[in-house]
Write an enzyme that holds these catalytic residues in place. Structure first.
Site, PDB file in Angstrom:
ATOM      1  N   HIS A 249       0.799  -1.216  -0.052  1.00  0.00           N
ATOM      2  CA  HIS A 249      -0.085  -0.037   0.022  1.00  0.00           C
ATOM      3  C   HIS A 249       0.966   1.034  -0.057  1.00  0.00           C
ATOM      4  O   HIS A 249       2.063   1.148   0.571  1.00  0.00           O
ATOM      5  CB  HIS A 249      -0.864   0.026   1.220  1.00  0.00           C
ATOM      6  CG  HIS A 249      -1.617  -1.070   1.658  1.00  0.00           C
ATOM      7  ND1 HIS A 249      -1.181  -2.186   2.309  1.00  0.00           N
ATOM      8  CD2 HIS A 249      -3.042  -1.269   1.470  1.00  0.00           C
ATOM      9  CE1 HIS A 249      -2.518  -3.060   2.466  1.00  0.00           C
ATOM     10  NE2 HIS A 249      -3.455  -2.296   2.030  1.00  0.00           N
TER      11      HIS A 249
ATOM     12  N   ASP B 180       2.262   1.997   3.474  1.00  0.00           N
ATOM     13  CA  ASP B 180       3.113   0.938   4.072  1.00  0.00           C
ATOM     14  C   ASP B 180       4.847   1.412   3.736  1.00  0.00           C
ATOM     15  O   ASP B 180       5.343   1.214   4.716  1.00  0.00           O
ATOM     16  CB  ASP B 180       3.047  -0.366   3.296  1.00  0.00           C
ATOM     17  CG  ASP B 180       1.864  -0.983   3.362  1.00  0.00           C
ATOM     18  OD1 ASP B 180       0.994  -0.661   4.229  1.00  0.00           O
ATOM     19  OD2 ASP B 180       1.524  -1.772   2.630  1.00  0.00           O
TER      20      ASP B 180
ATOM     21  N   ASP C 260      -5.302 -13.798   9.610  1.00  0.00           N
ATOM     22  CA  ASP C 260      -4.119 -13.744   8.743  1.00  0.00           C
ATOM     23  C   ASP C 260      -3.007 -14.549   9.130  1.00  0.00           C
ATOM     24  O   ASP C 260      -1.788 -14.036   9.161  1.00  0.00           O
ATOM     25  CB  ASP C 260      -3.698 -12.250   8.547  1.00  0.00           C
ATOM     26  CG  ASP C 260      -4.713 -11.470   7.818  1.00  0.00           C
ATOM     27  OD1 ASP C 260      -5.377 -12.072   7.079  1.00  0.00           O
ATOM     28  OD2 ASP C 260      -4.227 -10.165   7.801  1.00  0.00           O
TER      29      ASP C 260
ATOM     30  N   ASP D 105      -0.631 -12.594   2.327  1.00  0.00           N
ATOM     31  CA  ASP D 105      -1.269 -11.420   3.138  1.00  0.00           C
ATOM     32  C   ASP D 105      -1.535 -11.919   4.449  1.00  0.00           C
ATOM     33  O   ASP D 105      -2.301 -12.515   4.845  1.00  0.00           O
ATOM     34  CB  ASP D 105      -2.678 -11.106   2.629  1.00  0.00           C
ATOM     35  CG  ASP D 105      -3.243  -9.788   3.300  1.00  0.00           C
ATOM     36  OD1 ASP D 105      -2.590  -9.518   4.207  1.00  0.00           O
ATOM     37  OD2 ASP D 105      -4.230  -9.130   2.645  1.00  0.00           O
TER      38      ASP D 105
HETATM   39  C1  XUL Z   1      -7.084  -6.561   4.481  1.00  0.00           C
HETATM   40  C2  XUL Z   1      -6.522  -7.233   3.349  1.00  0.00           C
HETATM   41  C3  XUL Z   1      -5.610  -5.923   2.643  1.00  0.00           C
HETATM   42  C4  XUL Z   1      -5.773  -5.810   1.215  1.00  0.00           C
HETATM   43  C5  XUL Z   1      -5.145  -4.954   0.442  1.00  0.00           C
HETATM   44  O1  XUL Z   1      -8.133  -7.616   5.084  1.00  0.00           O
HETATM   45  O2  XUL Z   1      -6.492  -8.402   3.159  1.00  0.00           O
HETATM   46  O3  XUL Z   1      -4.361  -6.225   3.173  1.00  0.00           O
HETATM   47  O4  XUL Z   1      -5.138  -7.360   0.769  1.00  0.00           O
HETATM   48  O5  XUL Z   1      -5.393  -3.478   1.004  1.00  0.00           O
HETATM   49 CO    CO Z   2      -5.681  -9.058   1.500  1.00  0.00          CO
END
Ligand code: XUL
Ligand code: CO
Length: 437
Positions: free
Chosen positions: A100, A103, A308, A338
């Site tokens: 992003h 980031d 995650d 991710d």
């Molecule tokens: C949030 C998520 C994000 C997207 C990118 O849950 O998955 O990190 O992948 O904005």
């Molecule tokens: Co994501």
């Protein structure tokens, strides 16, 4: 100075290896279905978790030990962090990363200053990309952390938030293009609602459609030809996210005339939050022609939020790779981790353990999926199950030769259906296991 002085390039050592800093399955040049593993899997490191994850949770502050981080998020610190990120990825051997805008570079006092910071860090990213050959899988904009987006960005009740978000995505598209990014992702962030009493849903979703069109138009204007992705997630941070699941996103894209420009980036933990499995989401997206990329992670069976975690389950990676092989492979998407190390796994080396595990798990999934496909047994069993559609009345129906009246005549003459045969779910499950153990 190296940030990971005790770690060398992670090598493939084979299944017998007990070296924790080696791959047991991921051999990047091994051919699977005639293509090197690295080109199948297109692994990507998520900058936001791996480089910016602090381990903070609602009950306490960050725990991560990251010796390269300065006391403040300065521009110099951000530029130094880029070097650490690329040292990490080079040693790991991942060909891609994702980020992003926020980031990688700190926000300034004004949009102009923020953009200047971003430009400086992007120059460093570009330099490191050129030095290492590591590429940008996709870029994105963080339209959810800054309080200006408390009501959402494209779907905010505050038109200025929409305008700021537009300016931010414009810039994010420019830097994604500058870095040769192969895609650009829209994840909803706070695009959703907490309470319908204070929400004009139609107006908000219309605005989201208009926003994505502006992005598509601007990409065309600047010659950015990367793939756009929409990433479904049903909830968190809002109670009801507008990009709820694959079916919902596809309907949105079609309703707003975006179907030719945007595919889906499917994330395992988002699928399970939506009450689906990831294979359901992949298959649904695939059969509709919207399968794009995958955010690889996993949730926890006992926890109801987006944990995650790094994927370690070969059944999971097999299902994901089966879907991608069936629909023509991942490119231009990839397997983007991710995923974040647990709050208790606070040492830098844990970042290696986490990614090595994820990469080996996906490499194993790829090999199992390819073996299942090569045998054709499973496919044959599914085909058999539907054989009533291959000839006779089934083939005629599929060819459009019938309506209710002719089918009534057919059934009146026949009296009742040909007896059903067993679905043999347990046998199907056993057949899949043949390739795993
Ligand atoms: C949030 C998520 C994000 C997207 C990118 O849950 O998955 O990190 O992948 O904005
Ligand atoms: Co994501």
């Amino acid at each position: 100075m190296a940030a990971f002085p005790d770690v060398d390039r992670i090598k493939f050592e084979g299944p017998k290896s007990t070296n924790p800093l080696a791959f047991r399955v991921y051999d990047e040049n091994e051919l699977v279905e005639g293509k090197p593993m690295k080109d199948h899997l297109r692994f990507s490191v998520a900058y936001w978790h791996t480089m910016r994850g602090t381990g903070a949770d609602p009950f306490g502050p960050g725990t991560m030990v990251r010796p390269w981080e300065g006391p403040e998020d300065t521009l110099d610190n951000a530029i130094n962090r880029v070097k650490v990120a690329f040292e990490f990825m080079e040693k790991l051997g991942t060909p891609f990363y994702c980020f992003h805008d926020r980031d990688v570079a700190p926000e300034g006092e004004t949009l102009a200053e923020t953009n200047k910071n971003l430009d400086a860090v992007v120059a460093a990213l570009q330099q490191e990309q050129e030095r290492t050959g590591i590429r940008l899988l996709w870029g994105t904009a963080n339209l959810f952390s800054n309080p200006r987006y408390m009501h959402g960005a494209a779907t905010s009740c505050n038109a200025d938030s929409f305008a700021f978000a537009a300016a931010q995505v414009k810039k994010a598209l420019e830097v994604t293009k500058q870095l040769g990014g192969e895609g650009y992702t829209f994840w909803g962030g706070r695009e959703g609602y907490q309470n319908l009493w204070n929400t004009d849903m139609k107006r908000e979703v219309d605005h989201l459609g208009a926003f994505m069109h502006m992005a598509v138009d601007y990409a065309k204007e600047i010659g950015f030809t990367g793939q756009f992705y929409f990433e479904p997630k049903p909830k968190e941070p809002t109670k009801h996210q507008y990009d709820f699941d694959a079916a919902n996103c596809i309907n949105f894209l079609r309703a707003y005339g975006l179907e030719d420009h945007v595919k889906l980036n499917i994330e395992t933990n988002h699928a399970t939050l939506a009450g689906h499995t990831v294979e359901h989401e992949l298959e649904y997206a695939g059969m509709q022609g919207f399968l794009g990329s995958v955010d690889a992670n996993t949730g926890d069976l006992l926890l109801g939020w987006d944990t995650d975690q790094f994927p370690t389950d070969v059944y999971l990676s097999t299902k994901i790779m089966l879907a991608f092989l069936k629909y023509g492979g991942l490119a231009p998407g990839g397997v983007n981790f991710d995923a974040k190390v647990r709050r208790e796994s606070f040492e830098p080396v844990d970042l290696f353990h986490a990614h090595i595990g994820g990469m080996d798990t996906f490499a194993a999934g790829l090999k199992v999926a390819a073996a299942i496909r090569a045998d054709g047994v499973l496919e044959g069993m599914v085909k058999d199950r539907y054989s009533s559609w291959d000839s006779g009345i089934g083939a005629e129906i599929e060819a459009g030769k019938h309506g209710f009246a002719s089918l009534q005549n057919y059934m009146l003459a026949k009296g009742d259906v040909t007896p059903n045969v067993s679905g043999r779910q347990e046998l199907f499950e056993n057949v899949v296991n043949r390739y795993i153990f």
